[in-house]
Design an enzyme around this catalytic site. Structure first.
Site, PDB file in Angstrom:
ATOM      1  N   ASP A  62       0.823  -1.218   0.000  1.00  0.00           N
ATOM      2  CA  ASP A  62       0.000   0.000   0.000  1.00  0.00           C
ATOM      3  C   ASP A  62       0.857   1.268   0.000  1.00  0.00           C
ATOM      4  O   ASP A  62       2.080   1.198   0.139  1.00  0.00           O
ATOM      5  CB  ASP A  62      -0.954  -0.008   1.216  1.00  0.00           C
ATOM      6  CG  ASP A  62      -0.253  -0.405   2.515  1.00  0.00           C
ATOM      7  OD1 ASP A  62       0.984  -0.286   2.591  1.00  0.00           O
ATOM      8  OD2 ASP A  62      -0.941  -0.841   3.444  1.00  0.00           O
ATOM      9  N   ASN A  93      -7.303  -2.476  14.330  1.00  0.00           N
ATOM     10  CA  ASN A  93      -8.711  -2.740  13.984  1.00  0.00           C
ATOM     11  C   ASN A  93      -8.853  -3.956  13.063  1.00  0.00           C
ATOM     12  O   ASN A  93      -9.901  -4.156  12.468  1.00  0.00           O
ATOM     13  CB  ASN A  93      -9.323  -1.500  13.314  1.00  0.00           C
ATOM     14  CG  ASN A  93      -8.624  -1.128  12.018  1.00  0.00           C
ATOM     15  OD1 ASN A  93      -7.642  -1.760  11.629  1.00  0.00           O
ATOM     16  ND2 ASN A  93      -9.115  -0.105  11.344  1.00  0.00           N
ATOM     17  N   HIS A 128      -7.094  -4.503  10.296  1.00  0.00           N
ATOM     18  CA  HIS A 128      -6.823  -4.293   8.863  1.00  0.00           C
ATOM     19  C   HIS A 128      -5.570  -5.027   8.412  1.00  0.00           C
ATOM     20  O   HIS A 128      -4.656  -5.289   9.197  1.00  0.00           O
ATOM     21  CB  HIS A 128      -6.792  -2.802   8.483  1.00  0.00           C
ATOM     22  CG  HIS A 128      -5.569  -2.040   8.823  1.00  0.00           C
ATOM     23  ND1 HIS A 128      -5.590  -0.702   9.135  1.00  0.00           N
ATOM     24  CD2 HIS A 128      -4.254  -2.382   8.869  1.00  0.00           C
ATOM     25  CE1 HIS A 128      -4.373  -0.271   9.352  1.00  0.00           C
ATOM     26  NE2 HIS A 128      -3.541  -1.269   9.203  1.00  0.00           N
ATOM     27  N   GLU A 165      -9.468  -1.818   5.388  1.00  0.00           N
ATOM     28  CA  GLU A 165     -10.082  -1.472   6.669  1.00  0.00           C
ATOM     29  C   GLU A 165     -11.342  -2.314   6.888  1.00  0.00           C
ATOM     30  O   GLU A 165     -11.858  -2.940   5.942  1.00  0.00           O
ATOM     31  CB  GLU A 165     -10.461   0.020   6.657  1.00  0.00           C
ATOM     32  CG  GLU A 165      -9.284   0.973   6.447  1.00  0.00           C
ATOM     33  CD  GLU A 165      -8.392   1.123   7.682  1.00  0.00           C
ATOM     34  OE1 GLU A 165      -8.366   0.215   8.543  1.00  0.00           O
ATOM     35  OE2 GLU A 165      -7.708   2.156   7.780  1.00  0.00           O
TER      36      GLU A 165
HETATM   37  C1  GLP Z   1      -0.146   0.307   8.397  1.00  0.00           C
HETATM   38  C2  GLP Z   1       0.056  -0.572   7.165  1.00  0.00           C
HETATM   39  C3  GLP Z   1      -0.229  -2.002   7.482  1.00  0.00           C
HETATM   40  C4  GLP Z   1       0.482  -2.367   8.777  1.00  0.00           C
HETATM   41  C5  GLP Z   1      -0.148  -1.617   9.909  1.00  0.00           C
HETATM   42  C6  GLP Z   1       0.438  -1.957  11.270  1.00  0.00           C
HETATM   43  O1  GLP Z   1      -1.375   0.893   8.480  1.00  0.00           O
HETATM   44  N1  GLP Z   1      -0.757  -0.192   6.068  1.00  0.00           N
HETATM   45  O2  GLP Z   1       0.222  -2.811   6.417  1.00  0.00           O
HETATM   46  O3  GLP Z   1       0.362  -3.735   9.004  1.00  0.00           O
HETATM   47  O4  GLP Z   1       0.026  -0.262   9.650  1.00  0.00           O
HETATM   48  O5  GLP Z   1       1.520  -1.114  11.548  1.00  0.00           O
HETATM   49  P1  GLP Z   1       2.493  -1.288  12.744  1.00  0.00           P
HETATM   50  O6  GLP Z   1       3.370  -2.416  12.402  1.00  0.00           O
HETATM   51  O7  GLP Z   1       3.245   0.010  12.820  1.00  0.00           O
HETATM   52  O8  GLP Z   1       1.673  -1.540  13.946  1.00  0.00           O
END
Ligand code: GLP
Length: 255
Positions: free
Chosen positions: A80, A149, A151, A156
């Site tokens: 993404d 959440n 995702h 989402e």
């Molecule tokens: C972002 C990314 C996700 C990732 C998530 C968790 O929103 N788009 O792919 O898994 O955050 O991030 P973190 O590892 O910082 O908790």
């Protein structure tokens, strides 16, 4: 694949590997990816951003610097990107990948596929990326992190299991969760382009890394509840080859 001796296999949940610390869980994920690339140097890897995979990438870089692996033939696809950021903006996922991995090892820039967030026509960019993904055939191993959440990528809650690459509005919970990771921006971009849940499920193998107590609720819902759009990661239960790598804190609620 050899797992560390600290791994606890939950008999009732296949392929859930639990480690005492986040570092050990990330080490095991790095070993998983390294084994994949050693087996097939032309592997196609799906890569994630966020704080969680940083230690994984550090281990991959370490293995490269020690001469144990080359990534020059590996193709990668990131999950993404925020809309509106150039690849050189420090808060873009493209810049993150450059800082944490691509710029520190021998990845071929022609083979590192990234979404361009800095375009007028985001729908056309989503279409372009979908085409690239399709051309590659299938991702061999898709690395994922988990949103608080539930995702995956930026799919989402509400995202359908048959969703593909598209432009999305980020959930308020995601905007808050990602705020502390910002380097230059003062607020998280509200829109992003993400590959879809169907694209993620198309990978031959999926490796989820979730660590820390903030992820415990999402881990429980993903593993213990029926697949539902309320918790996008719950759709991973429909895939035949998913590995969950957790630390004790993230696994605390699956009992
Ligand atoms: C972002 C990314 C996700 C990732 C998530 C968790 O929103 N788009 O792919 O898994 O955050 O991030 P973190 O590892 O910082 O908790």
């Amino acid at each position: 694949m050899a797992l560390s001796s600290q791994t606890t296999a939950l008999a009732q949940i296949p392929r859930v590997h639990i480690f005492p610390t986040a570092g050990e869980a990330a080490d095991a994920v790095a070993e998983h990816l390294l084994a994949t690339v050693k087996r097939n140097p032309k592997s196609v890897l799906g890569l994630a951003t966020g704080q969680t995979p940083r230690h994984v990438y550090a281990k991959l870089v370490h293995a490269f610097r020690e001469g144990k692996i080359s990534f020059c033939d590996v193709e990668t696809f990131n999950l993404d990107e925020y809309c509106g950021l150039t690849a050189s903006h420090p808060d873009s996922f493209a810049a993150f990948m450059q800082r944490e991995l691509f710029g520190l090892a021998d990845f071929d820039p022609r083979k590192t596929n990234l979404i361009n967030g800095d375009v007028q026509d985001v729908v056309a960019e989503a279409r372009r990326y979908a085409t690239r993904l399709k051309e590659s055939g299938a991702v061999d191993v898709q690395l994922l992190g988990l949103g608080t959440n539930g995702h995956i990528g930026f799919n989402e809650p509400g995202s359908a299991s048959d969703s593909h690459v598209r432009v999305v509005d980020l959930a308020d919970e995601t905007l808050s969760a990602n705020q502390p990771s910002l380097i230059e921006l003062t607020s998280v971009p509200e829109r992003a382009i993400t590959i879809g849940i169907a694209d993620i499920l198309h990978a031959r193998e999926i490796v989820m890394l979730a660590t820390g107590s903030a992820k415990a609720g999402a881990v429980r819902r993903s593993l213990r509840e029926a697949p539902s759009t309320d918790c996008p990661a719950s759709f991973l239960g429909t895939h035949h080859a998913v590995h969950w790598y957790l630390d004790n804190a993230a696994a605390a609620e699956i009992g």
